[in-house]
Design an enzyme around this catalytic site. Structure first.
Site, mmCIF file in Angstrom:
data_model
loop_
_atom_site.group_PDB
_atom_site.id
_atom_site.type_symbol
_atom_site.label_atom_id
_atom_site.label_comp_id
_atom_site.label_asym_id
_atom_site.label_seq_id
_atom_site.Cartn_x
_atom_site.Cartn_y
_atom_site.Cartn_z
ATOM 1 N N SER A 26 -0.109 5.886 -9.124
ATOM 2 C CA SER A 26 0.264 5.549 -7.799
ATOM 3 C C SER A 26 1.647 5.766 -7.203
ATOM 4 C CB SER A 26 -0.352 3.783 -7.395
ATOM 5 O OG SER A 26 0.694 3.431 -8.160
ATOM 6 N N ASN A 113 -0.320 -7.291 -11.749
ATOM 7 C CA ASN A 113 -1.506 -7.792 -11.341
ATOM 8 C C ASN A 113 -0.899 -8.398 -9.865
ATOM 9 O OD1 ASN A 113 -2.856 -6.612 -12.428
ATOM 10 N ND2 ASN A 113 -4.520 -8.465 -13.560
ATOM 11 N N THR A 158 -15.408 0.556 38.263
ATOM 12 C CA THR A 158 -15.980 -0.101 36.776
ATOM 13 C C THR A 158 -17.099 0.930 37.115
ATOM 14 O OG1 THR A 158 -17.716 -1.306 38.472
ATOM 15 C CG2 THR A 158 -16.109 -2.844 37.105
ATOM 16 N N HIS A 159 -17.336 0.794 35.631
ATOM 17 C CA HIS A 159 -17.997 2.196 35.078
ATOM 18 C C HIS A 159 -17.309 3.975 35.915
ATOM 19 C CE1 HIS A 159 -21.237 -0.426 35.500
ATOM 20 N NE2 HIS A 159 -21.214 -0.525 35.910
ATOM 21 N N SER A 280 0.585 24.657 26.917
ATOM 22 C CA SER A 280 -0.411 25.803 26.298
ATOM 23 C C SER A 280 0.181 26.786 26.063
ATOM 24 C CB SER A 280 -1.728 25.659 27.430
ATOM 25 O OG SER A 280 -2.259 27.183 27.137
ATOM 26 N N LYS A 286 -0.422 25.078 32.678
ATOM 27 C CA LYS A 286 -0.719 23.860 31.788
ATOM 28 C C LYS A 286 0.224 22.267 31.277
ATOM 29 C CE LYS A 286 -4.191 23.161 29.836
ATOM 30 N NZ LYS A 286 -5.412 22.169 30.379
ATOM 31 N N ASN A 288 0.424 18.862 29.114
ATOM 32 C CA ASN A 288 -0.602 18.619 28.308
ATOM 33 C C ASN A 288 -0.249 17.163 28.321
ATOM 34 O OD1 ASN A 288 -2.542 20.879 29.612
ATOM 35 N ND2 ASN A 288 -1.949 21.208 27.077
ATOM 36 N N GLU A 293 -3.610 11.996 24.774
ATOM 37 C CA GLU A 293 -4.633 11.981 23.142
ATOM 38 C C GLU A 293 -4.059 11.598 21.823
ATOM 39 O OE1 GLU A 293 -6.221 15.794 26.055
ATOM 40 O OE2 GLU A 293 -4.259 15.761 24.822
ATOM 41 N N TYR A 320 -8.944 -9.053 -10.446
ATOM 42 C CA TYR A 320 -7.987 -7.863 -10.828
ATOM 43 C C TYR A 320 -8.715 -6.586 -11.111
ATOM 44 C CZ TYR A 320 -4.486 -3.722 -10.070
ATOM 45 O OH TYR A 320 -4.501 -2.642 -9.883
ATOM 46 N N GLN A 325 -5.832 -0.881 -6.304
ATOM 47 C CA GLN A 325 -4.354 0.119 -6.106
ATOM 48 C C GLN A 325 -4.769 1.323 -4.512
ATOM 49 O OE1 GLN A 325 -2.285 2.185 -8.971
ATOM 50 N NE2 GLN A 325 -3.249 3.801 -8.757
ATOM 51 N N LYS A 328 -3.650 0.075 -0.967
ATOM 52 C CA LYS A 328 -1.607 0.860 -0.497
ATOM 53 C C LYS A 328 -1.404 1.535 0.320
ATOM 54 C CE LYS A 328 -0.085 -0.847 -4.484
ATOM 55 N NZ LYS A 328 -1.974 -0.781 -4.411
HETATM 56 N N1 ARG Z 1 -0.434 0.140 -9.911
HETATM 57 C C1 ARG Z 1 -0.734 -0.567 -9.784
HETATM 58 C C2 ARG Z 1 -1.455 -1.702 -8.304
HETATM 59 O O1 ARG Z 1 -1.349 -1.169 -7.036
HETATM 60 C C3 ARG Z 1 -0.389 -1.836 -10.240
HETATM 61 C C4 ARG Z 1 -1.014 -3.113 -10.869
HETATM 62 C C5 ARG Z 1 -1.835 -2.802 -12.397
HETATM 63 N N2 ARG Z 1 -2.640 -3.790 -13.005
HETATM 64 C C6 ARG Z 1 -3.067 -3.218 -14.050
HETATM 65 N N3 ARG Z 1 -3.173 -3.775 -14.924
HETATM 66 N N4 ARG Z 1 -3.153 -1.694 -14.108
HETATM 67 O O2 ARG Z 1 -2.924 -1.710 -8.043
#
Ligand code: ARG
Length: 459
Positions: A26, A113, A158-159, A280, A286, A288, A293, A320, A325, A328
């Site tokens: 990650s 964790n 309205t509408h 455009s 144009k 725009n 949008e 966990y 993961q 994120k």
């Molecule tokens: N990269 C992991 C996450 O974003 C960190 C935690 C990993 N924990 C584990 N027990 N593998 O969640």
């Protein structure tokens, strides 16, 4: 290569498959958490030192190492390697390379964790603060525009059918109210973000004598989480944040939709500045409303992130699981999207020209004062349902004779009811129509001015 080089590699005989390494890492996205990971580790090390779990020398060596790593990361000279899996292990490995045995003690009483939730909470806490500032700017922009357009009259819809004349300032302040609620939602969400998770360890707490309250004070958390299992499993605060962001996006999208419609030749109520429009590649005439949008379009992706987050959570066994993961990227992209959208909308708003004459002219057309005529009759003692029917027949008469309401003469009105007097003609003026609507929250100038005064007093 076997896995003895990985921090968790002790029990492994074989190395990780290259594709698996690629799949599970990650670091390419969680590296944006590096500052918070280091801030959390500095606090954890200080607490370990205070508790006598590590020596003062070890703590100093960890601190020095972490500061140096932060410098490298800030300068962009740190080399991130997917073999390190995530930002937590990359920093820990770099620390051990610098501080040796002392570095190996940093992870005492801690698990990734609880560490990962700490990082995300610290990061999100800062980002919400920033977003709250941007929302304030947007609200200020709306208030300023409302003050500039305080007496401008526009058709209310309205509408998407012309309904009744309203003040443009009243319209603009309707969005102020929405963004004000958004601000409150983020402030409320912030309370649940602002809780210290560190010390939950993997899921069960630890036998080592950690001082969680001390870490909370160092990191300025007003609260400490109360259940270690909940602490590592919980991502409610992320789902809640993305929901709040979805609502802001939805509000902005509705505003943008009006701007798209209003900037068309058919409406021509607004002129969006050249700086916030694009041309455009084929049609030279144009101009725009692409920015509006795109804000409308980006709303969809934030809704998608909300669905992703809720779906990730729904089937997870306690506590966990690596699925978490996946929290994120939706969070980061939501933040990037909502922050840039609020900023750009504020900029666009400050450079919009409202076509006052055109709006006012349209405000009085298409029978938009029909309700005023009905209310006029009510004031003469006629029951509303009857008045509604009378005015309905007047509208029909106008349509048959291709006349606007404002072109009717008093004798024509009288044909429909004897109670019509010459003051009915004034009621057809959009300005009178607007200013008579003085109920609390209504569109009359007095009510709008009162609301502006109120807003200025309290914010
Ligand atoms: N990269 C992991 C996450 O974003 C960190 C935690 C990993 N924990 C584990 N027990 N593998 O969640």
């Amino acid at each position: 290569m076997n896995n003895s080089v990985k921090p968790w590699g002790g029990r492994f005989k074989k190395g990780t498959d290259r594709k698996v390494e690629e799949f599970t890492q990650s670091i390419h996205f969680d590296r944006r958490l590096f500052r918070y990971d280091i801030e959390g580790s500095l606090a954890h090390a200080r607490m370990l030192g205070k508790q006598g779990i590590i020596s003062a020398d070890e703590e100093r060596s960890i601190r020095k190492g972490l500061h140096a790593i932060r410098k490298e990361m800030e300068a962009g000279s740190f080399i991130f390697d997917i073999k390190d899996e995530d930002i937590h292990m990359a920093i820990e490995k770099a620390l051990i390379q610098r501080s040796g045995k002392a570095g190996e003690k940093l992870h005492t009483g801690r698990s990734r964790n609880d560490q990962v939730v700490l990082d995300v909470r610290l990061y999100l806490r800062d980002e919400i603060k920033n977003l709250l500032k941007l929302l304030k700017d947007l609200k200020r922009g709306l208030l300023e525009a409302a003050k500039r357009e305080i007496t401008t009259i526009m058709p209310g819809y309205t509408h998407l059918q012309k309904a009744q004349p309203v003040l443009l300032s009243h319209y603009l302040l309707s969005f102020w109210e929405m963004f004000d609620r958004d601000e409150q939602r983020f402030k409320d969400c912030q309370k649940r973000v602002n809780v210290l998770p560190l010390g939950a360890a993997a899921l069960a707490g630890t036998s080592l004598p950690l001082d969680r309250n001390y870490v909370a004070r160092l990191l300025k958390f007003p609260a400490v989480s109360r259940n270690s299992m909940d602490t590592v499993a919980d991502r409610d605060f992320i789902a809640e944040f993305i929901f709040s962001a979805s609502v802001v996006m939805m509000h902005m999208s509705r505003f943008c939709e009006d701007l798209v419609i209003w900037s068309s030749n058919e409406f021509h109520y607004v002129e969006i500045s050249d700086a916030f429009t694009t041309g455009s590649s084929i049609m030279p005439q144009k101009k725009n409303p692409d920015v509006a949008e795109l804000i409308r379009g980006k709303t969809g992706r934030v809704y998608g992130h909300l669905m992703a987050m809720l779906t990730i959570l729904k089937g997870l066994p306690m506590t966990y699981n690596r699925d978490l993961q996946e929290d994120k990227e939706p969070l980061f992209d939501t933040l990037d999207t909502v922050t840039s959208s609020v900023e750009i909308l504020t900029g666009m708003l400050s450079q919009i020209t409202f076509q006052r004459e055109r709006m006012e002219q349209e405000a009085g057309r298409d029978f938009s004062t029909a309700t005023d005529i009905a209310e006029y009759l009510v004031q003469k003692g006629i029951a509303f349902r009857e008045a509604h029917g009378i005015v309905g027949r007047i509208v029909e008469y106008c349509l048959d004779n291709r006349k606007e309401l404002s072109k009717l003469t008093l004798p024509e009105f009288r044909k429909f009811h004897a109670q019509f007097d010459k003051d009915v003609i004034a009621r057809l003026q959009p300005a009178n129509s607007v200013n008579l609507r003085k109920t609390i929250g209504g569109t009359s100038l007095v009510m709008v001015e009162e609301r502006i005064a109120d807003i200025e007093k309290t914010s």
